[in-house]
Design a protein around this motif. Structure first.
Motif, PDB file in Angstrom:
ATOM      1  N   LEU A  96       0.832  -1.202   0.000  1.00 47.29           N
ATOM      2  CA  LEU A  96       0.000   0.000   0.000  1.00 47.29           C
ATOM      3  C   LEU A  96       0.869   1.257   0.000  1.00 47.29           C
ATOM      4  CD1 LEU A  96      -2.522  -1.270   2.674  1.00 47.29           C
ATOM      5  CD2 LEU A  96      -3.038  -0.894   0.253  1.00 47.29           C
ATOM      6  N   SER A  97       0.435   2.267  -0.727  1.00 43.64           N
ATOM      7  CA  SER A  97       1.169   3.533  -0.760  1.00 43.64           C
ATOM      8  C   SER A  97       0.744   4.402   0.416  1.00 43.64           C
ATOM      9  CB  SER A  97       0.912   4.261  -2.081  1.00 43.64           C
ATOM     10  OG  SER A  97      -0.469   4.482  -2.286  1.00 43.64           O
ATOM     11  N   VAL A  98       1.722   5.022   1.076  1.00 44.77           N
ATOM     12  CA  VAL A  98       1.479   5.772   2.302  1.00 44.77           C
ATOM     13  C   VAL A  98       2.229   7.091   2.263  1.00 44.77           C
ATOM     14  CG1 VAL A  98       1.567   5.724   4.824  1.00 44.77           C
ATOM     15  CG2 VAL A  98       1.335   3.579   3.550  1.00 44.77           C
ATOM     16  N   ALA A  99       1.590   8.142   2.762  1.00 45.82           N
ATOM     17  CA  ALA A  99       2.244   9.431   2.960  1.00 45.82           C
ATOM     18  C   ALA A  99       2.027   9.873   4.399  1.00 45.82           C
ATOM     19  CB  ALA A  99       1.687  10.481   1.998  1.00 45.82           C
ATOM     20  N   LEU A 100       2.999  10.577   4.963  1.00 45.74           N
ATOM     21  CA  LEU A 100       2.881  11.176   6.284  1.00 45.74           C
ATOM     22  C   LEU A 100       2.748  12.688   6.132  1.00 45.74           C
ATOM     23  CD1 LEU A 100       3.997   8.348   7.034  1.00 45.74           C
ATOM     24  CD2 LEU A 100       5.363   9.469   8.811  1.00 45.74           C
ATOM     25  N   THR A 101       1.888  13.287   6.933  1.00 46.75           N
ATOM     26  CA  THR A 101       1.750  14.746   6.869  1.00 46.75           C
ATOM     27  C   THR A 101       3.007  15.440   7.365  1.00 46.75           C
ATOM     28  OG1 THR A 101       0.718  14.785   9.065  1.00 46.75           O
ATOM     29  CG2 THR A 101      -0.754  14.689   7.138  1.00 46.75           C
ATOM     30  N   GLY A 110      -1.079  23.211  10.851  1.00 48.73           N
ATOM     31  CA  GLY A 110      -2.423  23.470  11.336  1.00 48.73           C
ATOM     32  C   GLY A 110      -3.308  22.270  11.072  1.00 48.73           C
ATOM     33  N   ASN A 111      -4.407  22.169  11.804  1.00 44.58           N
ATOM     34  CA  ASN A 111      -5.286  21.007  11.639  1.00 44.58           C
ATOM     35  C   ASN A 111      -5.859  20.915  10.233  1.00 44.58           C
ATOM     36  OD1 ASN A 111      -4.956  19.973  14.223  1.00 44.58           O
ATOM     37  ND2 ASN A 111      -6.586  21.241  15.071  1.00 44.58           N
ATOM     38  N   SER A 112      -6.386  22.016   9.710  1.00 44.79           N
ATOM     39  CA  SER A 112      -6.964  21.991   8.361  1.00 44.79           C
ATOM     40  C   SER A 112      -5.906  21.680   7.316  1.00 44.79           C
ATOM     41  CB  SER A 112      -7.646  23.316   8.048  1.00 44.79           C
ATOM     42  OG  SER A 112      -8.735  23.544   8.918  1.00 44.79           O
ATOM     43  N   GLU A 113      -4.694  22.148   7.540  1.00 45.37           N
ATOM     44  CA  GLU A 113      -3.593  21.879   6.622  1.00 45.37           C
ATOM     45  C   GLU A 113      -3.345  20.374   6.499  1.00 45.37           C
ATOM     46  OE1 GLU A 113       1.155  23.098   6.155  1.00 45.37           O
ATOM     47  OE2 GLU A 113      -0.033  23.802   7.863  1.00 45.37           O
ATOM     48  N   ARG A 114      -3.474  19.666   7.601  1.00 50.18           N
ATOM     49  CA  ARG A 114      -3.274  18.216   7.585  1.00 50.18           C
ATOM     50  C   ARG A 114      -4.326  17.534   6.706  1.00 50.18           C
ATOM     51  NH1 ARG A 114      -0.091  16.948  12.491  1.00 50.18           N
ATOM     52  NH2 ARG A 114       0.307  18.913  13.559  1.00 50.18           N
ATOM     53  N   GLY A 177     -14.592   3.606  23.545  1.00 54.55           N
ATOM     54  CA  GLY A 177     -15.583   3.819  22.501  1.00 54.55           C
ATOM     55  C   GLY A 177     -15.207   4.948  21.554  1.00 54.55           C
ATOM     56  N   MET A 178     -16.234   5.552  20.977  1.00 57.51           N
ATOM     57  CA  MET A 178     -16.027   6.598  19.972  1.00 57.51           C
ATOM     58  C   MET A 178     -16.769   7.860  20.370  1.00 57.51           C
ATOM     59  SD  MET A 178     -16.513   4.378  16.510  1.00 57.51           S
ATOM     60  CE  MET A 178     -18.217   4.108  16.970  1.00 57.51           C
ATOM     61  N   ASP A 179     -16.353   8.965  19.761  1.00 56.67           N
ATOM     62  CA  ASP A 179     -17.028  10.227  20.015  1.00 56.67           C
ATOM     63  C   ASP A 179     -16.811  11.141  18.817  1.00 56.67           C
ATOM     64  OD1 ASP A 179     -18.546  12.124  21.297  1.00 56.67           O
ATOM     65  OD2 ASP A 179     -17.254  12.268  23.066  1.00 56.67           O
ATOM     66  N   VAL A 180     -17.665  12.139  18.698  1.00 58.93           N
ATOM     67  CA  VAL A 180     -17.523  13.116  17.629  1.00 58.93           C
ATOM     68  C   VAL A 180     -16.539  14.194  18.060  1.00 58.93           C
ATOM     69  CG1 VAL A 180     -19.489  14.498  18.425  1.00 58.93           C
ATOM     70  CG2 VAL A 180     -18.762  14.627  16.021  1.00 58.93           C
ATOM     71  N   PHE A 181     -15.681  14.617  17.149  1.00 57.21           N
ATOM     72  CA  PHE A 181     -14.707  15.674  17.407  1.00 57.21           C
ATOM     73  C   PHE A 181     -14.532  16.444  16.110  1.00 57.21           C
ATOM     74  CE2 PHE A 181      -9.953  16.710  17.896  1.00 57.21           C
ATOM     75  CZ  PHE A 181     -10.232  17.935  18.480  1.00 57.21           C
ATOM     76  N   GLU A 182     -14.967  17.677  16.091  1.00 57.39           N
ATOM     77  CA  GLU A 182     -14.944  18.467  14.858  1.00 57.39           C
ATOM     78  C   GLU A 182     -13.561  19.090  14.647  1.00 57.39           C
ATOM     79  OE1 GLU A 182     -18.303  21.078  15.018  1.00 57.39           O
ATOM     80  OE2 GLU A 182     -19.699  19.481  14.490  1.00 57.39           O
ATOM     81  N   SER A 183     -12.591  18.230  14.508  1.00 55.52           N
ATOM     82  CA  SER A 183     -11.229  18.651  14.209  1.00 55.52           C
ATOM     83  C   SER A 183     -11.157  19.188  12.784  1.00 55.52           C
ATOM     84  CB  SER A 183     -10.290  17.455  14.360  1.00 55.52           C
ATOM     85  OG  SER A 183      -9.091  17.639  13.642  1.00 55.52           O
ATOM     86  N   GLY A 184     -10.382  20.241  12.599  1.00 56.89           N
ATOM     87  CA  GLY A 184     -10.220  20.784  11.258  1.00 56.89           C
ATOM     88  C   GLY A 184      -9.633  19.776  10.298  1.00 56.89           C
ATOM     89  N   ALA A 185      -8.783  18.885  10.800  1.00 55.35           N
ATOM     90  CA  ALA A 185      -8.185  17.861   9.939  1.00 55.35           C
ATOM     91  C   ALA A 185      -9.247  16.907   9.423  1.00 55.35           C
ATOM     92  CB  ALA A 185      -7.103  17.100  10.708  1.00 55.35           C
ATOM     93  N   LEU A 186     -10.094  16.410  10.323  1.00 51.74           N
ATOM     94  CA  LEU A 186     -11.135  15.459   9.920  1.00 51.74           C
ATOM     95  C   LEU A 186     -12.196  16.127   9.064  1.00 51.74           C
ATOM     96  CD1 LEU A 186     -11.691  13.493  13.271  1.00 51.74           C
ATOM     97  CD2 LEU A 186     -10.005  13.084  11.471  1.00 51.74           C
ATOM     98  N   LEU A 187     -12.545  17.360   9.383  1.00 45.20           N
ATOM     99  CA  LEU A 187     -13.569  18.069   8.620  1.00 45.20           C
ATOM    100  C   LEU A 187     -13.089  18.408   7.212  1.00 45.20           C
ATOM    101  CD1 LEU A 187     -14.856  20.545  11.360  1.00 45.20           C
ATOM    102  CD2 LEU A 187     -16.113  18.595  10.421  1.00 45.20           C
TER     103      LEU A 187
END
Length: 242
Positions: A96-101, A110-114, A177-187
């Motif tokens: 598999l091809s992989v890149a690291l931020t 920054g989060n959005s940059e990621r 478990g899991m939870d919602v987190f409105e991180s700029g990276a995930l969004l």
């Protein structure tokens, strides 16, 4: 990160992949088929570190001016980079091809940059790797965060299951478990994305495991993350063939 509250398996653990396989119906239930054929607007203002793009983008949390959580000489940014590099090696070993931020300790992102880097790589999945911390040293659990339900939740379920199955045996680690987190990276990332908080480096037992020069716990975490990703991509392949 500091807690505010509480088919291609190859060298990876096939037993763990089989355990995670029970989540395949959930991926379909949450509309994976729709995600696979959907498109997103890709912002190109951040280049992919891999010239030809990458199927998987791993994001070592923190870095540069932001060391992340600190405890007993442990630095979250250093540990997440070590885990990401190990995870990348495992995935690349499975073709598999992989890149690291980021692939150094100097870069401040920054989060959005990621998330934009993941988009520029045209990745199939994006995983932001973190370790947790809390004032109460007895706290220790694995937790996975998602941001956009339609895009991320099913993927986060697979990642959480893979980590819990691999990291809990023989330890004091519980399943958070899991939870919602409105991180700029995930969004910002346009593909299935998750933020993993595998263990608490503020927990004394976990800190000892993380500080072990042999790196056994780091390797366990890397294998858990890699296995979750492989499981998800296998599910995606099955759904595409339906």
């Amino acid at each position: 990160m500091r807690e505010a509250g509480g088919g291609r398996a190859g060298r990876l653990s096939r037993g763990l992949v089989r355990k995670a396989a029970s989540l395949a119906p959930l991926a379909v239930l949450f509309g994976l088929g729709l995600l696979l054929i959907s498109t997103s607007v890709v912002q190109q203002d951040d280049a992919c570190p891999v010239p030809r793009g990458a199927a998987i983008v791993l994001d070592p949390g923190h870095g540069g001016e932001d060391p992340g959580a600190l405890n007993a000489g442990l630095v979250e940014a250093e540990l997440t980079l070590a885990i990401a590099r190990r995870t990348a090696d495992l995935l690349r070993g499975n073709g598999l091809s992989v890149a690291l931020t980021r692939d150094d300790m100097e870069s401040t992102l920054g989060n959005s940059e990621r998330g934009r880097i993941a988009n520029a790589c045209d990745a199939s999945v994006f995983v932001s790797i973190h370790l947790n911390s809390f004032d109460d040293p007895s706290v220790n659990y694995v937790k996975t965060f998602w941001a956009i339900e339609e895009k991320d939740l099913a993927f986060a379920q697979v990642m959480q299951s893979a980590q819990a199955a691999a990291l809990q045996p023989g330890t004091n680690l519980s399943d958070g478990g899991m939870d919602v987190f409105e991180s700029g990276a995930l969004l910002t990332a346009g593909m299935p994305s998750a933020l993993t908080e595998s263990v608490f480096l503020s927990n004394p037992e976990e800190a000892r495991r993380l500080a072990d020069p042999a790196g056994a716990r780091l390797e366990q975490i890397a294998r858990a993350i890699a296995s979750g990703i492989v499981m998800w991509l296998d599910i995606a392949s099955i759904v595409r063939d339906l």
